[in-house]
Structures are given as C-alpha cells and as structure tokens.
Design a protein around this motif. Structure first.
Motif, mmCIF file in Angstrom:
data_model
loop_
_atom_site.group_PDB
_atom_site.id
_atom_site.type_symbol
_atom_site.label_atom_id
_atom_site.label_comp_id
_atom_site.label_asym_id
_atom_site.label_seq_id
_atom_site.Cartn_x
_atom_site.Cartn_y
_atom_site.Cartn_z
ATOM 1 N N UNK A 176 38.934 27.426 67.858
ATOM 2 C CA UNK A 176 40.282 27.942 68.099
ATOM 3 C C UNK A 176 40.810 28.642 66.847
ATOM 4 N N UNK A 177 40.583 28.048 65.678
ATOM 5 C CA UNK A 177 41.002 28.682 64.420
ATOM 6 C C UNK A 177 40.269 30.002 64.211
ATOM 7 N N UNK A 178 38.980 30.005 64.504
ATOM 8 C CA UNK A 178 38.180 31.228 64.353
ATOM 9 C C UNK A 178 38.709 32.348 65.244
ATOM 10 N N UNK A 179 39.202 31.974 66.410
ATOM 11 C CA UNK A 179 39.744 32.955 67.346
ATOM 12 C C UNK A 179 41.213 33.302 67.072
ATOM 13 N N UNK A 180 41.772 32.723 66.022
ATOM 14 C CA UNK A 180 43.128 33.098 65.633
ATOM 15 C C UNK A 180 44.241 32.243 66.198
ATOM 16 N N UNK A 181 43.885 31.148 66.905
ATOM 17 C CA UNK A 181 44.919 30.241 67.408
ATOM 18 C C UNK A 181 45.897 30.916 68.341
ATOM 19 N N UNK A 182 47.172 30.908 67.974
ATOM 20 C CA UNK A 182 48.290 31.520 68.694
ATOM 21 C C UNK A 182 48.625 30.801 69.996
ATOM 22 N N UNK A 183 47.836 31.035 71.058
ATOM 23 C CA UNK A 183 48.178 30.465 72.362
ATOM 24 C C UNK A 183 46.916 30.138 73.140
ATOM 25 N N UNK A 184 46.973 29.016 73.871
ATOM 26 C CA UNK A 184 45.820 28.529 74.633
ATOM 27 C C UNK A 184 46.277 28.144 76.031
ATOM 28 N N UNK A 185 45.478 28.476 77.027
ATOM 29 C CA UNK A 185 45.703 28.015 78.391
ATOM 30 C C UNK A 185 44.489 27.212 78.832
ATOM 31 N N UNK A 186 44.725 26.097 79.508
ATOM 32 C CA UNK A 186 43.645 25.236 79.978
ATOM 33 C C UNK A 186 43.869 24.883 81.446
ATOM 34 N N UNK A 187 42.801 24.402 82.062
ATOM 35 C CA UNK A 187 42.945 23.804 83.380
ATOM 36 C C UNK A 187 43.725 22.497 83.256
ATOM 37 N N UNK A 188 44.253 22.022 84.383
ATOM 38 C CA UNK A 188 44.765 20.658 84.461
ATOM 39 C C UNK A 188 43.593 19.803 84.899
ATOM 40 N N UNK A 189 42.896 19.251 83.920
ATOM 41 C CA UNK A 189 41.602 18.630 84.180
ATOM 42 C C UNK A 189 41.507 17.323 83.405
ATOM 43 N N UNK A 190 41.313 16.222 84.134
ATOM 44 C CA UNK A 190 41.244 14.910 83.506
ATOM 45 C C UNK A 190 40.099 14.802 82.510
ATOM 46 N N UNK A 191 39.087 15.647 82.659
ATOM 47 C CA UNK A 191 37.952 15.581 81.743
ATOM 48 C C UNK A 191 38.358 15.917 80.304
ATOM 49 N N UNK A 192 39.371 16.742 80.141
ATOM 50 C CA UNK A 192 39.848 17.062 78.795
ATOM 51 C C UNK A 192 40.381 15.802 78.111
ATOM 52 N N UNK A 193 41.093 14.979 78.889
ATOM 53 C CA UNK A 193 41.581 13.718 78.348
ATOM 54 C C UNK A 193 40.420 12.763 78.093
ATOM 55 N N UNK A 194 39.467 12.732 79.027
ATOM 56 C CA UNK A 194 38.316 11.846 78.879
ATOM 57 C C UNK A 194 37.501 12.188 77.624
ATOM 58 N N UNK A 195 37.474 13.451 77.246
ATOM 59 C CA UNK A 195 36.749 13.876 76.053
ATOM 60 C C UNK A 195 37.543 13.633 74.775
ATOM 61 N N UNK A 196 38.725 13.039 74.891
ATOM 62 C CA UNK A 196 39.529 12.727 73.708
ATOM 63 C C UNK A 196 40.238 13.922 73.106
ATOM 64 N N UNK A 197 40.540 14.934 73.933
ATOM 65 C CA UNK A 197 41.153 16.159 73.413
ATOM 66 C C UNK A 197 42.677 16.172 73.532
ATOM 67 N N UNK A 198 43.255 15.175 74.201
ATOM 68 C CA UNK A 198 44.710 15.168 74.393
ATOM 69 C C UNK A 198 45.490 15.153 73.080
ATOM 70 N N UNK A 199 45.141 14.291 72.102
ATOM 71 C CA UNK A 199 45.896 14.314 70.840
ATOM 72 C C UNK A 199 45.844 15.670 70.144
ATOM 73 N N UNK A 200 44.678 16.311 70.182
ATOM 74 C CA UNK A 200 44.536 17.629 69.563
ATOM 75 C C UNK A 200 45.451 18.633 70.241
#
Length: 238
Positions: free
Chosen positions: A80-104
């Motif tokens: 994300x930093x390499x791509x310049x950050x700014x703004x991100x859109x994601x699916x509403x997908x429980x797998x993101x939480x399961x992978x421990x990405x929610x705090x990030x």
C-alpha cells in the motif's frame, strides 16, 4: 446475490416443438481417450506451483510477494505504501478479519491518513463513486491458475466487481492452498459446484494481472480498461 431461472423447461420445450424435435434436458458427457489438459503440472507440489506463478507474473507485468498469516499486515502495508496509500476500497469480506487485517485497516490506516471504504450492498451508487476515486482496490482470489497467472474472483452483493477494475492499482490476496495448475481445474471446480446445486455468483472474473491491450499494431498498452498496476500477495495459509 443469487438468481433463479424460471419456466426454463417450458421455454426449452416450446423451442424444441418449433424445431420439430423432442426436448432433451441432459446430454451425455463425452469420454475422451486422451486428456492432455490433465497432465500439465499434474504432479506439481504447492511450492512448485508458486514458482510457476512467480515466473508467469513476470510475463504479465504483475508484482508478486510471498507472505504468511503472521506477517501479512506488514507485507500488505508495504505494498500500500509502495502504491502511494491515499485511499483503499475493499470487499466486505470476513476473510480480511480472519487474516488479522482489521487493526491495520480500521486503526492504522486512518492514523496514516489512508481513507478506507468497505463495499456496502445498501449503497450501490456510493460504491461505484468510491471505487472510481480509490487509489487501491483489495480483493481475494478463490482460485489462482499458476500456468497463466490468473486470479478467479467471485462477485456477490458484498464483493463488487468494481473493486478489481476501477481503482488505479489492484492488490489480490491469494491463499497458497487455492493455487492450481491451470484453467482445467478451475472449470472442473465450478462445474462440480453447479452439479451439486451450490449457489455460485452470476459474475466470475478471471483476472490476469493489470489491464493490457495490444490490439492496435501489437503495441502493448497497460491500463486501458482497468488497473495500471497489480500485485499478487500469496499467503502461506497451511
């Protein structure tokens, strides 16, 4: 979203009648003497399939990084930093939480002034607006074809297809366990789901790296109808 086919039998019967034929509801599957499509990479291990995928990514102008469930947040942040950050859109997908990405996503990104939008089935127009202005779209591959470097994305009401093609950059999370040799396995997998009566999406996207076009004078142009950059983030999930 699921869909139903209504009055199919009567519709097909009417067509058969107009053609002067008896209706057939099921055709026998052919039995092939030779099946070379099954032999390609048949004995490859998951590690070997990853190596094939890495080599193919070089051909399709796609970055690839190998991660693990423990280092995934840091590795995703680096991309994300390499791509310049700014703004991100994601699916509403429980797998993101399961992978421990929610705090990030929900804690660290706001602190770093990275705007996060999660797909909302109740706001279709806002979804498109957010996808259009997002710098990065993050999705998850259901199955990835090592031979061609193709990610298979299943759309649904919570997994809008716009996330993978409207933002300028695309990050696709690829569970290592889902990597298969080629299209043969993907087609068989989808066919088996249909035969079992499983619900499958009306839209299945086969995405091979960033948008590419070479129709005019065979000159490669990237980003004509989709992301101009793409990264596959392979997760060691076993």
């Amino acid at each position: 979203m699921t869909s139903m086919i209504q009055h199919r039998e009567s519709f097909l019967a009417n067509i058969a009648k107009q053609l002067g034929r008896s209706p057939k509801t099921e055709l026998p599957r052919p039995t092939w003497q030779y099946q070379p499509q099954d032999r390609v990479l048949k004995e490859a291990t998951q590690d070997e399939l990853v190596e094939v995928l890495i080599k193919q990514c070089a051909n399709i102008h796609t970055d690839i990084k190998i991660s693990s469930t423990s280092t995934l947040p840091q590795d995703l942040q680096a991309i994300v930093d390499h791509y310049g950050g700014q703004s991100v859109i994601t699916w509403k997908d429980e797998r993101l939480k399961d992978y421990g990405l929610s705090p990030l996503m929900t804690e660290q990104w706001p602190q770093a002034n990275i705007e996060l939008y999660e797909w909302n089935a109740q706001q279709p127009e806002e979804n498109i607006r957010q996808a259009e202005k997002a710098n990065i779209g993050i999705t998850i591959s259901e199955m990835t074809l090592a031979e061609s470097g193709t990610a298979v994305l299943f759309s649904s009401k919570n997994r809008g297809r716009s996330v993978s093609f409207l933002p300028e950059k695309s990050i696709i999370l690829i569970p290592k366990s889902t990597i298969v040799p080629r299209m043969t396995q993907a087609a068989r997998w989808i066919s088996e789901k249909i035969r079992r009566g499983d619900n499958i999406p009306s839209c299945i996207n086969f995405i091979t790296g960033p948008s590419n076009s070479a129709d005019i004078e065979m000159i490669l142009i990237v980003g004509v109808h989709g992301p101009i950059q793409a990264t596959y983030l392979v997760i060691e999930d076993r």
